[in-house]
Write an enzyme that holds these catalytic residues in place. Structure first.
Site, mmCIF file in Angstrom:
data_model
loop_
_atom_site.group_PDB
_atom_site.id
_atom_site.type_symbol
_atom_site.label_atom_id
_atom_site.label_comp_id
_atom_site.label_asym_id
_atom_site.label_seq_id
_atom_site.Cartn_x
_atom_site.Cartn_y
_atom_site.Cartn_z
ATOM 1 C CG ASP A 183 38.515 14.722 76.499
ATOM 2 O OD1 ASP A 183 39.399 14.928 77.433
ATOM 3 O OD2 ASP A 183 37.704 15.367 76.079
ATOM 4 C CG ASP A 291 39.000 16.103 81.809
ATOM 5 O OD1 ASP A 291 38.431 17.158 81.232
ATOM 6 O OD2 ASP A 291 39.001 15.623 82.936
ATOM 7 C CD GLU A 349 39.411 21.270 80.892
ATOM 8 O OE1 GLU A 349 38.037 21.841 81.222
ATOM 9 O OE2 GLU A 349 39.769 20.560 81.854
ATOM 10 C CG HIS A 420 32.308 18.948 76.748
ATOM 11 N ND1 HIS A 420 33.521 19.550 76.522
ATOM 12 C CD2 HIS A 420 32.400 18.250 78.005
ATOM 13 C CE1 HIS A 420 34.405 19.027 77.481
ATOM 14 N NE2 HIS A 420 33.862 18.605 78.465
ATOM 15 C CG ASP A 421 33.145 21.330 80.523
ATOM 16 O OD1 ASP A 421 32.242 20.374 80.773
ATOM 17 O OD2 ASP A 421 34.432 21.317 80.693
HETATM 18 O O1 ISL Z 1 32.089 22.691 85.017
HETATM 19 C C1 ISL Z 1 33.250 23.012 85.692
HETATM 20 C C2 ISL Z 1 33.163 23.522 87.052
HETATM 21 O O2 ISL Z 1 32.061 22.970 87.765
HETATM 22 C C3 ISL Z 1 34.636 23.479 84.707
HETATM 23 O O3 ISL Z 1 35.405 23.916 85.738
HETATM 24 C C4 ISL Z 1 34.984 22.126 84.468
HETATM 25 O O4 ISL Z 1 34.612 20.975 85.098
HETATM 26 C C5 ISL Z 1 36.301 21.942 84.527
HETATM 27 O O5 ISL Z 1 36.927 22.944 83.277
HETATM 28 C C6 ISL Z 1 36.997 20.725 84.208
HETATM 29 O O6 ISL Z 1 36.334 19.978 83.087
HETATM 30 C C7 ISL Z 1 36.752 18.916 82.669
HETATM 31 O O7 ISL Z 1 36.818 17.866 83.622
HETATM 32 C C8 ISL Z 1 35.834 17.578 83.890
HETATM 33 C C9 ISL Z 1 34.474 17.169 83.457
HETATM 34 O O8 ISL Z 1 33.274 17.054 83.943
HETATM 35 C C10 ISL Z 1 34.359 18.101 82.242
HETATM 36 O O9 ISL Z 1 33.513 17.992 81.460
HETATM 37 C C11 ISL Z 1 35.720 18.419 81.531
HETATM 38 O O10 ISL Z 1 35.765 19.082 80.259
HETATM 39 C C12 ISL Z 1 35.959 16.250 85.158
HETATM 40 O O11 ISL Z 1 36.669 15.219 84.013
#
Ligand code: ISL
Ligand code: CA
Length: 616
Positions: A183, A291, A349, A420-421
């Protein structure tokens, strides 16, 4: 190609013909839960942009129209020719498995998953047919956002192990013919990163330009009205920062107040990031999941966000960074400077961009990203993750079909349902879980037989469902905890907890249950993956829907090199009449066992009659 500038007098037809315009209008319709035919209507298409406020009954205002016109003019790129054959590459044929290290496998009994734990499960992953492992962040971090707040990009979090453990993992994967992607979190760092610490400490520090820092007193309020994805203002005041006026600094954070956004306008910062990436590649890493990479370029001057867009999307300011003016330029440079010459896989992402923007981000000749994660299929139209509702799978068929048919042969897509989100998909489809395994298999067959690279999330192959959170202390995630605090005064404890039970990111972050029992969902996934590996028609063959995407029974074909495969999915919880299928097919896999009518949630794979090798 249209070259005239967009104005509020431009026709909607021209806006829709513009890739960025098309995505924005589609997104707004999805968000409002409006049907897609609205924009396909020729009368609507001939209207002018400035008619939108009236058309939407005030949901968008004149400022939205002006913002949209400016936005379109800022992005002149059009997707290139996409009619050739897709190029054959390892990362298109791979099945990726996402590991969330903290909860995957704990080797030393301290309750925290770790790298030796992952190493001990490689045979198990290889048996499943996984080609690539993606690790969520394993870097040194204070853990405000479970590792997405990086303190040191070049060392491993102690709880997870050592750099040597990571090297051993890379080596062990390579020995098995598998690959490892990490990541890469380069939109922000932890406030404890040495760059940020030095930026605070010294007004002349070269690191001050690495971040979005503005001088000013706390009492003056934040520099703009942007909000954080985790609640509240996107600005934090640092009174301790040394400044000429002695009033401290404001720092921008789109995520938690300990995740400081990097300033991609700084070439020195970019050079440091590229060097760090090359250091990882020299250690043998095979690629990256980048990310929130679409958010790195911010509109210069960081102007206030539109309150209308803020109210519609839930976050204020997004139009100034979700597809920023220099995004394509930065991605091209990142690729050129950090990994050209290495055979890597780069998956971005990208929350926000739609189909057309994704084509621009991933078309191979543009040399930006290889593929992206789009999120538009994860919620039904008009719904957000914390809503309690029953996800209708017919929408998934419509949404995925649109992407399968619209992406073109010069771009490639990622296929995913969980990470994981997000909560577990089976729970969203059928909260009572009466058909948990059938639905898990159906989702797996759907995901693994489309064109694109499938990404499985740990536990998905076991058919894992959501956890039931009965009290707040079972919820650890910062986003969820902030959400609860925000909802509590508005709706009370029961409803706030309900929202977390529907949408908490912690559903994907509970420890995997390790037991040796045969799992029928995993066995089904294993068979489909084996077939996909053996039959490239399932990877590269064009996607041809044989029933209308949106009908109860969805049937599609994948065909290449004279070999045709047909997938039959019953997207409802009721038995359905069997659809008529093309000739020359035999049933290869069925879940549940085939009957004269299609069982509820049936998932069937039909293959060539002459097929001899079986998936076992
Ligand atoms: O959970 C979300 C918004 O509140 C999602 O939109 C998510 O934050 C977004 O997809 C971005 O995610 C990634 O970056 C974030 C991290 O918290 C997430 O785990 C990661 O997948 C910040 O680094
Ligand atoms: Ca451990």
């Amino acid at each position: 190609m249209k070259t005239t500038a967009f104005t509020p007098d431009s026709r909607l037809r021209d806006v829709l013909a513009h890739p960025v315009g098309n995505d924005v209008v589609t997104k707004v319709l999805l968000q409002l839960g409006a049907p897609e035919w609205v924009v396909l209507n020729p009368v609507v298409a001939s209207l002018r942009l400035k008619a939108l406020p009236g058309l939407s009954r005030g949901l968008v205002d004149r400022r939205f129209v002006d913002d949209l016109a400016r936005f379109l003019n800022q992005h002149p790129d059009r997707p290139g020719d996409s009619s050739g054959e897709p190029e054959r590459l390892w990362w298109k044929q791979a099945v990726v498995y996402q590991i969330y290290p903290r909860t995957f496998c704990d080797s030393n009994g301290d309750g925290i998953g770790d790298l030796p734990g992952i190493l001990s499960k490689l045979d198990w992953l290889q048996e499943l047919g996984v080609d690539v492992v993606w690790l969520s962040p394993v870097y040194d971090s204070p853990g405000d956002d479970n590792g997405y707040d990086i303190r040191d990009y070049q060392s491993v979090l102690k709880e997870f192990g050592t750099l040597e453990d990571l090297d051993s993992l890379t080596h062990a994967l390579h020995e098995r013919g598998m690959k490892l992607i990490l990541d890469l979190v380069i939109n922000h760092t932890s406030d404890e990163h040495r760059w940020f610490q030095q930026a605070l400490a010294e007004p002349q520090s070269p690191y001050r330009e690495y971040y979005h820092l503005r001088e000013g007193a706390a009492a003056d309020g934040p520099p703009n009205n942007w909000t954080s994805f985790f609640g509240g203002s996107a600005w934090r005041h640092f009174p301790e920062a040394k400044t000429a006026g002695g009033q401290g600094l404001w720092g921008l954070h789109l995520f938690s107040s300990k995740q400081m956004d990097l300033n991609w306008e700084s070439s020195a910062m970019r050079a440091d990031v590229y060097q760090m990436v090359r250091w990882w590649l020299a250690r043998g890493i095979d690629g990256f999941r980048l990310d929130v990479i679409n958010q790195i370029s911010k509109q210069p001057g960081l102007p206030d966000g539109s309150p209308t867009i803020g109210a519609m999307m839930g976050y204020t300011g997004i139009e100034h960074y979700f597809y920023g003016p220099r995004l394509h330029e930065h991605l091209k440079e990142l690729r050129r400077e950090a990994w050209d010459g290495h055979d890597v896989m780069a998956v971005g992402e990208t929350p926000g961009p739609g189909l057309q923007m994704s084509r621009l981000l991933t078309a191979s000749e543009r040399r930006e990203l290889d593929l992206v994660f789009n999120f538009d299929h994860l919620e039904n139209p008009g719904k957000v993750r914390f809503d309690t509702y029953r996800y209708n799978l017919r929408f998934l068929a419509r949404q995925w079909s649109r992407w399968q048919l619209g992406l073109g042969n010069n771009a490639w897509n990622s296929l995913f349902l969980e990470n994981h989100d997000n909560p577990r998909m089976v729970s969203k489809v059928e909260p009572e879980l009466t058909h948990r395994e059938d639905i898990a298999r159906l989702l797996g067959l759907f995901q693994l037989t489309l064109r694109g690279t499938p990404f499985l999330f740990q536990g998905q192959e076991l058919g894992m469902a959501n956890t039931v959170f009965t009290s707040l202390d079972q919820v650890k995630d910062i986003e969820s905890r902030n959400k609860y605090a925000e909802l509590l005064p508005q709706v009370g404890h029961e409803k706030a907890l309900q929202a977390l039970n529907s949408g908490s990111r912690d559903h994907g972050r509970v420890p995997l249950p390790w037991n040796e029992e045969t799992n029928s969902v995993r066995e089904f996934f294993r068979r489909v993956i084996a077939l996909r590996r053996e039959h490239l028609a399932l990877v590269y063959g064009p996607f041809v829907p044989l029933t209308r995407p949106g009908s109860n029974v969805f049937v599609y074909q994948r065909e290449a090199e004279g070999e045709a495969w047909v997938v039959v999915l019953n997207l409802t919880g009721k038995p359905q009449p069997r659809p008529r299928l093309p000739g020359g097919l035999k049933l290869v896999l069925a879940s549940p066992s085939a009957t004269s009518r299609l069982p509820a949630w049936a998932a069937e794979l039909w293959g060539p009659v002459g097929l001899t090798n079986s998936p076992d």
